[in-house]
Write a protein that holds these residues in place. Structure first.
Motif, PDB file in Angstrom:
ATOM      1  N   ILE A   1       8.271   6.175  11.362  1.00 58.57           N
ATOM      2  CA  ILE A   1       8.208   5.407  10.116  1.00 58.57           C
ATOM      3  C   ILE A   1       9.587   4.892   9.724  1.00 58.57           C
ATOM      4  CG2 ILE A   1       7.747   5.546   7.631  1.00 58.57           C
ATOM      5  CD1 ILE A   1       5.599   7.726   8.417  1.00 58.57           C
ATOM      6  N   VAL A   2      10.572   5.777   9.724  1.00 60.86           N
ATOM      7  CA  VAL A   2      11.915   5.381   9.293  1.00 60.86           C
ATOM      8  C   VAL A   2      12.528   4.393  10.287  1.00 60.86           C
ATOM      9  CG1 VAL A   2      14.209   6.217   8.667  1.00 60.86           C
ATOM     10  CG2 VAL A   2      12.192   7.558   8.055  1.00 60.86           C
TER      11      VAL A   2
ATOM     12  N   ALA B   1       6.780   0.111   7.536  1.00 61.54           N
ATOM     13  CA  ALA B   1       7.266   0.131   8.919  1.00 61.54           C
ATOM     14  C   ALA B   1       6.500  -0.842   9.805  1.00 61.54           C
ATOM     15  CB  ALA B   1       7.143   1.549   9.487  1.00 61.54           C
ATOM     16  N   ASP B   2       5.452  -1.466   9.282  1.00 63.26           N
ATOM     17  CA  ASP B   2       4.654  -2.408  10.063  1.00 63.26           C
ATOM     18  C   ASP B   2       5.487  -3.652  10.384  1.00 63.26           C
ATOM     19  OD1 ASP B   2       2.679  -4.832  10.286  1.00 63.26           O
ATOM     20  OD2 ASP B   2       1.428  -3.038  10.557  1.00 63.26           O
ATOM     21  N   PRO B   3       5.368  -4.194  11.593  1.00 68.35           N
ATOM     22  CA  PRO B   3       6.174  -5.367  11.977  1.00 68.35           C
ATOM     23  C   PRO B   3       6.001  -6.590  11.085  1.00 68.35           C
ATOM     24  CG  PRO B   3       5.218  -4.340  13.920  1.00 68.35           C
ATOM     25  CD  PRO B   3       4.602  -3.656  12.743  1.00 68.35           C
ATOM     26  N   ARG B   4       4.903  -6.672  10.317  1.00 66.12           N
ATOM     27  CA  ARG B   4       4.746  -7.851   9.462  1.00 66.12           C
ATOM     28  C   ARG B   4       5.790  -7.915   8.352  1.00 66.12           C
ATOM     29  NH1 ARG B   4       0.927  -4.472   7.143  1.00 66.12           N
ATOM     30  NH2 ARG B   4       0.732  -4.536   4.857  1.00 66.12           N
TER      31      ARG B   4
ATOM     32  N   VAL C   1      13.980   0.544   9.517  1.00 68.97           N
ATOM     33  CA  VAL C   1      15.258  -0.006   9.990  1.00 68.97           C
ATOM     34  C   VAL C   1      15.034  -1.315  10.744  1.00 68.97           C
ATOM     35  CG1 VAL C   1      17.238   0.405  11.501  1.00 68.97           C
ATOM     36  CG2 VAL C   1      16.371   2.254  10.040  1.00 68.97           C
ATOM     37  N   ALA C   2      13.987  -1.357  11.564  1.00 73.21           N
ATOM     38  CA  ALA C   2      13.690  -2.571  12.330  1.00 73.21           C
ATOM     39  C   ALA C   2      13.299  -3.741  11.428  1.00 73.21           C
ATOM     40  CB  ALA C   2      12.565  -2.286  13.325  1.00 73.21           C
TER      41      ALA C   2
ATOM     42  N   SER D   1       0.824  -1.211   0.000  1.00 71.58           N
ATOM     43  CA  SER D   1       0.000   0.000   0.000  1.00 71.58           C
ATOM     44  C   SER D   1       0.862   1.267   0.000  1.00 71.58           C
ATOM     45  CB  SER D   1      -0.957  -0.001   1.197  1.00 71.58           C
ATOM     46  OG  SER D   1      -0.244  -0.117   2.430  1.00 71.58           O
ATOM     47  N   THR D   2       1.551   1.536   1.110  1.00 69.49           N
ATOM     48  CA  THR D   2       2.234   2.822   1.270  1.00 69.49           C
ATOM     49  C   THR D   2       3.656   2.648   1.779  1.00 69.49           C
ATOM     50  OG1 THR D   2       1.539   3.097   3.574  1.00 69.49           O
ATOM     51  CG2 THR D   2       0.023   3.902   1.859  1.00 69.49           C
TER      52      THR D   2
END
Length: 351
Positions: A202-203, A165-168, A207-208, A159-160
């Motif tokens: 977000i950034v 940045a979502d953990p999935r 990184v995570a 999507s975006t």
């Protein structure tokens, strides 16, 4: 030599049904462009960070059409900007051609580009793709969007930029180094849209989620997706285009990001007339020609980019990617917030 050029110009104008400038007549037409009033010159000097094989054919075409030779010096954008600053009034450069609005903004902010009055450029290039003081204008668009492996990512998962940045996405994301200005401009736009705190979240999420250390090039990133090292990444679309041109079945696909929100982040290649240009009118005429419909399709197609002039359609492989909604935030923001973006990326450990 000047007498011969003047005579030749007069003969050419007469052959085209026009009067030489010294024999001007009253007209109710729109004011002439710089290319119509440029006067006598047989050579221009261009400082360019574009790869020679991408830009030289356009210069050769311009020479064939006008008789004006183009001498160009090729180097990276930082070196060219420093060279212009060091040369000052003694520079031989008439035009600076470089990539990324951040670099163009930086050159303008240091007082190395002059403001020009060009109805032709105003008509050809949208306001969001030019400097607010008319010191530079876009010549091509470069979309920085997502690429993914369709066997490991369903298209409805995407999507975006923010969603990456979502953990999935943990262990599935690849990025290019933060040291590249393309990513600095993207993060600058995130700051503009969301504010610094949310952009930092977000950034930090990116990184995570990294599958490996950031890459030094977009091509390496795409190849890592193809090899299974990661599933999704953010690149300039033309890097994928180069790989697809060599192999139409290349196993990585393009996804247009943020179509329901801000639109795809676009950046530009562009040009400006140097502050101390020896031939400013002729330099402006060259930029006007590069932004014209006559040159735009070829300029973009050679680079696998998109025309900056909205009257010109994309061609070939680029056109096959389909239409997309682009972020229309003025690109001067990318330069104005660049230092802020770099500090943010440093804070979250994006190297």
């Amino acid at each position: 030599m000047k007498v011969w050029i003047s005579l030749f110009a007069a003969l050419m104008l007469t052959a085209c049904g026009q009067q030489p400038e010294s024999e001007s007549t009253t007209s109710t037409d729109a004011p002439p462009t710089a290319s119509e009033t440029a006067g006598e010159v047989d050579r221009l000097v261009v400082y360019s960070s574009r790869q020679p094989h991408l830009i030289e054919p356009l210069f050769q075409r311009y020479t064939a059409e006008t008789g004006i030779e183009i001498d160009f010096t090729n180097d990276n954008e930082a070196s060219l900007i420093e060279r212009l600053a060091a040369e000052g009034e003694n520079t031989p450069a008439d035009v600076l051609v470089t990539v990324d609005a951040g670099n163009l903004w930086h050159a303008a902010d240091r007082g190395l580009l002059r403001s020009i009055d060009s109805p032709a450029l105003e008509a050809s290039i949208p306001a969001a793709l030019q400097d607010d003081r008319n010191r530079w204008f876009a010549l091509s668009l470069r979309a920085r969007t997502m690429v993914y492996h369709p066997e490991r990512v369903a298209i409805d998962e995407l999507s975006t930029y923010e969603d990456l940045a979502d953990p999935r996405w943990q262990g599935r994301l690849c990025l290019r180094t933060s040291r590249k200005v393309y990513n600095q401009s993207l993060v600058a736009m995130l700051i503009e849209h969301h504010g610094e705190q949310r952009a930092e979240e977000i950034v930090a999420g990116w990184v995570a989620n990294l599958a490996t250390n950031p890459f030094s090039s977009d091509t390496q990133l795409i190849e890592a997706i193809a090899a299974g090292q990661c599933d999704v990444g953010i690149v300039n679309s033309y890097y994928l285009g180069r790989l697809q041109a060599d192999n139409p079945d290349y196993p990585v696909q393009l996804f247009w990001a943020n179509q329901g929100t801000t639109g795809v982040h676009v950046n530009v290649s562009g040009a400006g007339v140097t502050l101390h240009a020896p031939h400013p009118e002729q330099a402006q005429a060259l930029i006007e020609w590069l932004a014209s419909e006559a040159a735009q399709a070829e300029f973009a197609e050679r680079n696998l980019e998109f025309p900056a002039n909205p009257a010109v359609e994309a061609r070939g492989l680029v056109r096959a990617w389909g239409e997309f909604r682009q972020d229309e935030t003025p690109l001067t923001v990318a330069g104005q917030r660049q230092a802020q973006a770099v500090r943010l990326m440093d804070r979250v450990g994006y190297r």
